[in-house]
Design a protein around this motif. Structure first.
Motif, PDB file in Angstrom:
ATOM      1  N   ILE A 290       0.833  -1.202   0.000  1.00 56.12           N
ATOM      2  CA  ILE A 290       0.000   0.000   0.000  1.00 56.12           C
ATOM      3  C   ILE A 290       0.869   1.254   0.000  1.00 56.12           C
ATOM      4  N   GLU A 291       0.399   2.282  -0.697  1.00 56.82           N
ATOM      5  CA  GLU A 291       0.988   3.617  -0.610  1.00 56.82           C
ATOM      6  C   GLU A 291       0.330   4.336   0.571  1.00 56.82           C
ATOM      7  N   PRO A 292       1.103   4.819   1.543  1.00 60.92           N
ATOM      8  CA  PRO A 292       0.497   5.509   2.686  1.00 60.92           C
ATOM      9  C   PRO A 292      -0.336   6.722   2.275  1.00 60.92           C
ATOM     10  N   ILE A 293       0.059   7.401   1.233  1.00 60.60           N
ATOM     11  CA  ILE A 293      -0.778   8.349   0.501  1.00 60.60           C
ATOM     12  C   ILE A 293      -0.629   7.967  -0.964  1.00 60.60           C
ATOM     13  N   GLN A 294      -1.720   7.638  -1.616  1.00 58.99           N
ATOM     14  CA  GLN A 294      -1.604   7.202  -3.004  1.00 58.99           C
ATOM     15  C   GLN A 294      -1.149   8.354  -3.886  1.00 58.99           C
ATOM     16  N   GLY A 295      -0.265   8.058  -4.825  1.00 62.70           N
ATOM     17  CA  GLY A 295       0.308   9.085  -5.685  1.00 62.70           C
ATOM     18  C   GLY A 295      -0.468   9.277  -6.968  1.00 62.70           C
ATOM     19  N   GLU A 296      -0.120   8.492  -8.000  1.00 59.52           N
ATOM     20  CA  GLU A 296      -0.775   8.639  -9.297  1.00 59.52           C
ATOM     21  C   GLU A 296      -2.288   8.441  -9.201  1.00 59.52           C
ATOM     22  N   GLY A 297      -2.742   7.682  -8.225  1.00 61.44           N
ATOM     23  CA  GLY A 297      -4.165   7.425  -8.060  1.00 61.44           C
ATOM     24  C   GLY A 297      -4.976   8.620  -7.613  1.00 61.44           C
ATOM     25  N   GLY A 298      -4.298   9.718  -7.229  1.00 60.67           N
ATOM     26  CA  GLY A 298      -5.032  10.929  -6.891  1.00 60.67           C
ATOM     27  C   GLY A 298      -4.712  11.537  -5.544  1.00 60.67           C
ATOM     28  N   PHE A 299      -3.536  11.216  -4.960  1.00 58.34           N
ATOM     29  CA  PHE A 299      -3.140  11.759  -3.654  1.00 58.34           C
ATOM     30  C   PHE A 299      -4.200  11.427  -2.602  1.00 58.34           C
ATOM     31  N   ILE A 300      -4.689  10.204  -2.650  1.00 55.44           N
ATOM     32  CA  ILE A 300      -5.729   9.758  -1.726  1.00 55.44           C
ATOM     33  C   ILE A 300      -5.089   9.464  -0.373  1.00 55.44           C
ATOM     34  N   VAL A 301      -5.611  10.127   0.658  1.00 54.73           N
ATOM     35  CA  VAL A 301      -5.117   9.957   2.023  1.00 54.73           C
ATOM     36  C   VAL A 301      -6.095   9.063   2.780  1.00 54.73           C
TER      37      VAL A 301
ATOM     38  N   ALA B 192       5.148  -0.837   2.686  1.00 53.38           N
ATOM     39  CA  ALA B 192       4.756   0.550   2.430  1.00 53.38           C
ATOM     40  C   ALA B 192       5.512   1.054   1.208  1.00 53.38           C
ATOM     41  N   ASP B 193       4.771   1.403   0.165  1.00 57.96           N
ATOM     42  CA  ASP B 193       5.362   2.009  -1.028  1.00 57.96           C
ATOM     43  C   ASP B 193       5.474   3.508  -0.769  1.00 57.96           C
ATOM     44  N   GLU B 194       6.663   3.937  -0.352  1.00 58.56           N
ATOM     45  CA  GLU B 194       6.917   5.348  -0.029  1.00 58.56           C
ATOM     46  C   GLU B 194       7.719   6.024  -1.143  1.00 58.56           C
ATOM     47  N   ILE B 195       7.539   5.536  -2.359  1.00 60.77           N
ATOM     48  CA  ILE B 195       8.341   6.052  -3.465  1.00 60.77           C
ATOM     49  C   ILE B 195       8.041   7.519  -3.734  1.00 60.77           C
ATOM     50  N   GLN B 196       6.761   7.908  -3.708  1.00 63.27           N
ATOM     51  CA  GLN B 196       6.420   9.321  -3.923  1.00 63.27           C
ATOM     52  C   GLN B 196       6.316  10.099  -2.617  1.00 63.27           C
ATOM     53  N   THR B 197       5.994   9.427  -1.526  1.00 63.62           N
ATOM     54  CA  THR B 197       5.771  10.118  -0.252  1.00 63.62           C
ATOM     55  C   THR B 197       7.034  10.286   0.574  1.00 63.62           C
ATOM     56  N   GLY B 198       8.089   9.545   0.277  1.00 64.72           N
ATOM     57  CA  GLY B 198       9.259   9.502   1.142  1.00 64.72           C
ATOM     58  C   GLY B 198      10.165  10.704   1.059  1.00 64.72           C
ATOM     59  N   PHE B 199      11.080  10.766   2.017  1.00 64.46           N
ATOM     60  CA  PHE B 199      12.143  11.759   2.076  1.00 64.46           C
ATOM     61  C   PHE B 199      11.607  13.187   2.211  1.00 64.46           C
TER      62      PHE B 199
ATOM     63  N   ARG C   8       8.788  14.666   1.991  1.00 60.83           N
ATOM     64  CA  ARG C   8       7.765  15.258   1.124  1.00 60.83           C
ATOM     65  C   ARG C   8       6.483  15.585   1.884  1.00 60.83           C
ATOM     66  N   THR C   9       6.068  14.725   2.816  1.00 59.10           N
ATOM     67  CA  THR C   9       4.772  14.902   3.475  1.00 59.10           C
ATOM     68  C   THR C   9       4.857  15.615   4.824  1.00 59.10           C
ATOM     69  N   GLY C  10       6.011  16.163   5.154  1.00 53.82           N
ATOM     70  CA  GLY C  10       6.180  16.830   6.443  1.00 53.82           C
ATOM     71  C   GLY C  10       6.809  15.950   7.497  1.00 53.82           C
ATOM     72  N   ASP C  11       7.009  14.684   7.181  1.00 54.53           N
ATOM     73  CA  ASP C  11       7.794  13.739   7.978  1.00 54.53           C
ATOM     74  C   ASP C  11       8.806  13.110   7.038  1.00 54.53           C
ATOM     75  N   TRP C  12       9.775  12.402   7.608  1.00 51.11           N
ATOM     76  CA  TRP C  12      10.715  11.731   6.713  1.00 51.11           C
ATOM     77  C   TRP C  12       9.984  10.738   5.814  1.00 51.11           C
ATOM     78  N   PHE C  13       8.991  10.052   6.402  1.00 50.86           N
ATOM     79  CA  PHE C  13       8.172   9.133   5.623  1.00 50.86           C
ATOM     80  C   PHE C  13       6.724   9.294   6.053  1.00 50.86           C
ATOM     81  N   ALA C  14       5.804   9.050   5.117  1.00 53.66           N
ATOM     82  CA  ALA C  14       4.390   9.283   5.400  1.00 53.66           C
ATOM     83  C   ALA C  14       3.878   8.380   6.515  1.00 53.66           C
ATOM     84  N   CYS C  15       4.434   7.176   6.658  1.00 59.90           N
ATOM     85  CA  CYS C  15       4.022   6.279   7.736  1.00 59.90           C
ATOM     86  C   CYS C  15       4.276   6.878   9.120  1.00 59.90           C
ATOM     87  N   ASP C  16       5.232   7.793   9.209  1.00 62.37           N
ATOM     88  CA  ASP C  16       5.582   8.373  10.504  1.00 62.37           C
ATOM     89  C   ASP C  16       4.429   9.135  11.133  1.00 62.37           C
ATOM     90  N   ALA C  17       3.520   9.658  10.320  1.00 69.99           N
ATOM     91  CA  ALA C  17       2.430  10.481  10.845  1.00 69.99           C
ATOM     92  C   ALA C  17       1.560   9.713  11.827  1.00 69.99           C
TER      93      ALA C  17
END
Length: 452
Positions: free
Chosen positions: A226-237, A259-266, A268-277
């Motif tokens: 799973i993408e913690p926030i979907q990317g190409e699918g529409g930034f679905i949170v 966790a597919d953090e390819i677009q959300t990682g490093f 980008r989402t205000g944490d190092w990784f989106a799962c951190d939230a």
């Protein structure tokens, strides 16, 4: 080293200009028509939040090459690290004669990815490679075969990752048959959940569990991806607690949570990784895009017992963990650490989100939802608020109007009706504000062009 790019928008010609049009004509003869181009403007320099094209136009970049140039294009530390590494050596193949840079990147990944458990990493070239290898690792470690994925997911363009990806056009049409043992379940998509966002987390989780239990069997599932926030699918949170519930269920059933953090990682989402939230700790994390400042590098990082379950020689590739890309990654990660780019992403959200809320109030009935976190934000466009019918043509019209004003934007979403905001975190506030002004104007222009 060339002088830094001035952080200023300049329109020297129409967009695209004459030189770009010449190059586009050459492209049609030399490059496969299957390779798409969102905006046929040919870049010759870039820096910070500006792209300089061959006609002398300076465009504001709200796309970061799809979340890649998070630290900015030609970031100083990255440029210097690449220059030094190229002078030393450009390739040996880590599987033949290894080098320290690969090891150092893996150490940084262990430090920054979620969880404090013992970890290992393997490096690759692209996000799709990382996802494919994460699946290999999960299957090898569990002795199971099925991978569970979600509606609206995007995981890549290889045969296996096309099977994992939900959207047909343009990613899958005509390329089958695809890899098997893939089971797709509904995504927890609050805006479009049939009974409303308040019930989305509970009902989506129940639907997920029931689908896997009845159609696959928990004991046959190697991994949930799973993408913690979907990317190409529409930034679905997904709604709060949903990721945690899925991760806990995986742990209870001996299933690898990827966790597919390819677009959300490093950062980008205000944490190092989106799962951190939510404090979610995946078994495996896939990364790429923002990791190496624009150079091709990807990774799978995860629990040591899982990563070591694969037989020697089972992971790798000729270019995986190339020393130049590794040097760039170390410099990019240092930039993120020193400049607190996770904090900067939160500041960017504080600038963009209020502007999008004001835009929605100015043009009622067309922005169905504003969503995302940090410097990964989006608006979903609809024909009317009640039906929520996707408005892909409006998103395309806004994108085209932005381009004419020297603003590079990206669309996404299953129906192409989502406009996403992915500015480099190095973009100065005044340039970000100017880009938002241009976006406001382009949005109004697109609406007036259709009589609204």
């Amino acid at each position: 080293m060339s002088a830094p790019v001035e952080q200023r928008r300049i329109l020297a010609t129409a967009i695209p200009g004459p030189r770009s049009l010449e190059l586009q004509a050459r492209r049609r003869v030399a490059v496969s028509a299957g390779v798409g181009t969102a905006l046929p403007v040919y870049v010759e320099r870039a820096g910070g939040g500006i792209l300089v094209d061959v006609d002398g136009n300076q465009l504001i970049d709200f796309g970061s090459g799809i979340a890649v140039t998070t630290v900015g294009n030609a970031a100083p530390r990255v440029v210097e690290a690449v220059r030094r590494q190229v002078e030393d050596f450009t390739h040996t193949c880590f599987m033949i004669t290894p080098y320290e840079e690969y090891v150092a990147v893996c150490e940084k990944l262990a430090d920054h990815t979620p969880g404090r458990h013992e970890k290992r990493s393997a490096l690759f070239n692209s996000g799709a490679e990382a996802v494919e290898n994460a699946v290999k690792i999960a299957r090898s470690a569990t002795g199971r075969s099925t991978v569970v994925v979600f509606d609206h997911a995007y995981h890549g363009r290889t045969n296996l990752t096309m099977a994992l990806t939900a959207k047909n056009l343009p990613y899958k049409q005509g390329f089958g048959p695809f890899a098997g043992d893939i089971h797709r379940v509904p995504m927890a998509y609050p805006y479009r959940w049939p009974t409303g966002p308040e019930r989305c987390a509970e009902e989506a989780f129940a639907a997920f569990v029931d689908s896997v239990h009845t159609q696959v069997g928990e004991g046959n599932v190697a991994a949930v991806l799973i993408e913690p926030i979907q990317g190409e699918g529409g930034f679905i949170v997904p709604p709060p607690a949903y990721l945690t519930a899925v991760a806990d269920w995986c742990r209870e059933n001996g299933i690898v949570f990827i966790a597919d953090e390819i677009q959300t990682g490093f950062c980008r989402t205000g944490d190092w990784f989106a799962c951190d939230a939510e404090g979610v700790v995946p078994d495996l994390v896939t990364t790429a895009k923002g990791m190496a400042g624009g150079l091709p590098l990807a990774a799978v990082t995860g629990r040591a017992d899982l990563m070591d379950a694969v037989h020697p020689g089972g992971l790798g590739g000729t270019y995986g963990g190339n020393p130049v890309a590794c040097a760039a990654a170390l410099a990019a990660i240092e930039t993120m650490e020193v400049e607190d780019l996770a904090g900067r992403a939160r500041s960017v959200e504080g600038i963009i989100r209020p502007r999008l809320e004001a835009l929605s109030a100015t043009h009622p009935g067309v922005i169905g939802e504003i969503r995302g976190r940090g410097a990964m934000l989006a608006i979903e466009l609809v024909t009317d608020i009640d039906s929520k019918a996707p408005d892909g043509p409006l998103a395309a019209a806004v994108q085209a109007a932005c381009a004419q004003q020297g603003l590079v934007t990206l669309t996404c979403g299953t129906w192409g009706n989502v406009l996403r905001f992915l500015p480099p975190l190095s973009m100065p506030d005044d340039l970000l504000d100017e880009g938002l002004d241009l976006f406001d104007g382009a949005f109004g222009e697109a609406l007036s062009g259709r009589g609204q």
